[in-house]
Design a protein around this motif. Structure first.
Motif, PDB file in Angstrom:
ATOM      1  N   GLU A  94       0.840  -1.213   0.000  1.00  0.00           N
ATOM      2  CA  GLU A  94       0.000   0.000   0.000  1.00  0.00           C
ATOM      3  C   GLU A  94       0.871   1.258   0.000  1.00  0.00           C
ATOM      4  OE1 GLU A  94      -0.284  -2.556   2.072  1.00  0.00           O
ATOM      5  OE2 GLU A  94      -2.281  -3.389   1.772  1.00  0.00           O
ATOM      6  N   HIS A  97     -10.970   1.739   3.645  1.00  0.00           N
ATOM      7  CA  HIS A  97     -10.025   2.398   2.726  1.00  0.00           C
ATOM      8  C   HIS A  97      -9.563   3.740   3.280  1.00  0.00           C
ATOM      9  CE1 HIS A  97     -11.131  -0.638  -0.143  1.00  0.00           C
ATOM     10  NE2 HIS A  97     -12.403  -0.350   0.061  1.00  0.00           N
ATOM     11  N   GLN A 137      -5.773   5.048   3.544  1.00  0.00           N
ATOM     12  CA  GLN A 137      -5.421   6.280   2.832  1.00  0.00           C
ATOM     13  C   GLN A 137      -4.719   7.266   3.772  1.00  0.00           C
ATOM     14  OE1 GLN A 137      -5.619   6.274  -0.300  1.00  0.00           O
ATOM     15  NE2 GLN A 137      -4.890   8.374  -0.624  1.00  0.00           N
TER      16      GLN A 137
END
Ligand SMILES: Cc1ncc(COP(=O)(O)O)c(C=O)c1O
Length: 385
Positions: free
Chosen positions: A197, A277, A281
């Motif tokens: 990620e 998410h 983020q």
């Protein structure tokens, strides 16, 4: 020598006693409020959704967990369009590394990786009695030509940590693709994307393509992609990771694993974390912004910092990093000295929250004032500003 020396297996006798995780016992760290920038953990913790999911599972921990991790497995497979059989969930991705080694290696066989890479590769390989070949690095990164040259008829696995731990360097997708085309058919490529990620976010900022690894899995290549919930999702203490790869190979690995090894609490948390998410983020955005702050701060102190694609920085202090790390710990900050990786003047610093990073930089500045080498750098910097 001792009662059991002659009784234990050769690999158990010959393995080192190295203890990679943490540099001091965790309970002491928690009590002493050390700022822990030594193990690439997530400074923001788990997502609130994952915490709620864990809470709601606590009342049923009298029951054994779902041994197949069905729900999690299905979700992990569905997103990239894979079959559930192409996913294997394990108790942390290190467990998958061990399973893959147990499944493919034996005395007389070998695996290949780079020097200065993830320390668990050598432990997992040695435990099977096989041999780990470590190719030289080029510019603090994997040298894929050197790795190809080291592969021989007895090689069964190539480990490619992308990004690499501890140097933080990334190999772009096109380069991995060319490498994969040249690997002989008897070799499985383990693409370790534990920092996926973070790398994806950095790659978007830098306008490069980080990874097409799941395409290789969809095409049925001899590739196992390793991912984890320990890093961007902040669940390191729960131990959940997974591999994506050929169903047949993962089926063999599954035979070798411990029954019920992924707890119900961990499975529930991972399913919830996948949905959040927003949390991921926030984590990757902080990481990229703070990577810059830390890198600039360290460069300002005269240290060499390698550009990172992960949640840590590899930094050459130009002096005994073990000694500096002890002094930093006295200042309340724990970092990883890299002597055991053959880089005795280097440290690895996890990118923390803005406050943690400032505390680290302040501690480094205070130390700099005490160390003669850094004193001249700091004062010349001060003169220049
Ligand atoms: C390159 C790499 N792979 C895998 C892991 C293992 O992560 P876990 O076993 O927590 O999933 C780590 C952890 O630091 C890592 O740096």
């Amino acid at each position: 020598m001792s009662r059991f020396f002659d009784l234990v297996s050769k690999p158990a006798r010959e393995m080192g006693t190295s203890n990679p995780p943490g540099t001091m016992p965790a309970p002491i760290e928690r009590r002493s409020h050390v700022i822990k920038l030594d193990s690439n953990e997530n400074p923001f913790g788990p997502s609130e959704h994952a915490i709620d999911a864990m809470r709601s599972t606590l009342g049923v921990v009298n029951l054994y967990p779902d041994d197949d991790c069905s729900e999690l497995r299905q979700q992990l497979a569905a997103r990239p369009g894979l079959a559930p059989e192409q996913v294997l969930v394990t108790a942390g991705s290190t467990a998958l590394l061990s399973l893959l080694c147990q499944t493919l290696l034996a005395p007389g066989l070998n695996a290949v990786t780079s020097e200065r890479s993830f320390i668990v590769y050598s432990m997992a390989v040695q435990a099977t009695g096989a041999h780990l070949i470590e190719a030289n690095m080029r510019n603090d990164a994997f040298d894929l030509d050197a790795i190809l040259a080291a592969v021989n008829a007895n090689t069964r696995i190539v480990f490619l940590a992308n990004p690499n731990n501890p140097t933080g360097t990334m190999v772009e997708a096109a380069v991995v693709e060319r490498f994969l085309e040249q690997l002989p058919g008897h070799v499985v490529l383990l693409l370790d994307e534990a920092y996926y990620e973070f790398a994806l976010h950095f790659a978007a900022l830098r306008h490069v393509t980080y990874s097409n690894s799941l395409d290789y899995v969809r095409q049925g290549a001899s590739v196992v992609v390793l991912r984890t919930f320990s890093k961007a999702h902040g669940l390191a203490g729960l131990r959940v990771g997974y591999g994506l790869g050929p169903a047949e190979l993962l089926g063999y690995c599954a035979r070798m694993r411990n029954t019920f090894s992924v707890s119900s609490v961990a499975q529930a948390a991972a399913v919830a974390a996948l949905e959040d998410h927003h949390h991921v983020q926030r984590v990757v955005e902080n990481n990229a912004a703070q990577a810059q702050v830390l890198a600039q701060g360290l460069a300002g102190l005269g240290y060499r910092v390698v550009p990172t694609s992960a949640n840590f920085l590899f930094c050459d202090l130009g002096e005994d990093a073990a000694a500096v790390s002890v002094r930093l710990r006295d200042e309340g900050v724990s970092v990883r000295p890299l002597g055991p990786w053959g880089a005795p003047s280097c440290i690895r610093v996890t990118i923390g929250t803005p406050a943690q990073n400032q505390a680290f930089l302040n501690a480094a500045r205070r130390l700099g004032l005490r160390s003669s080498a850094a004193t001249s750098q700091v004062s010349s910097l001060a003169r220049g500003s």
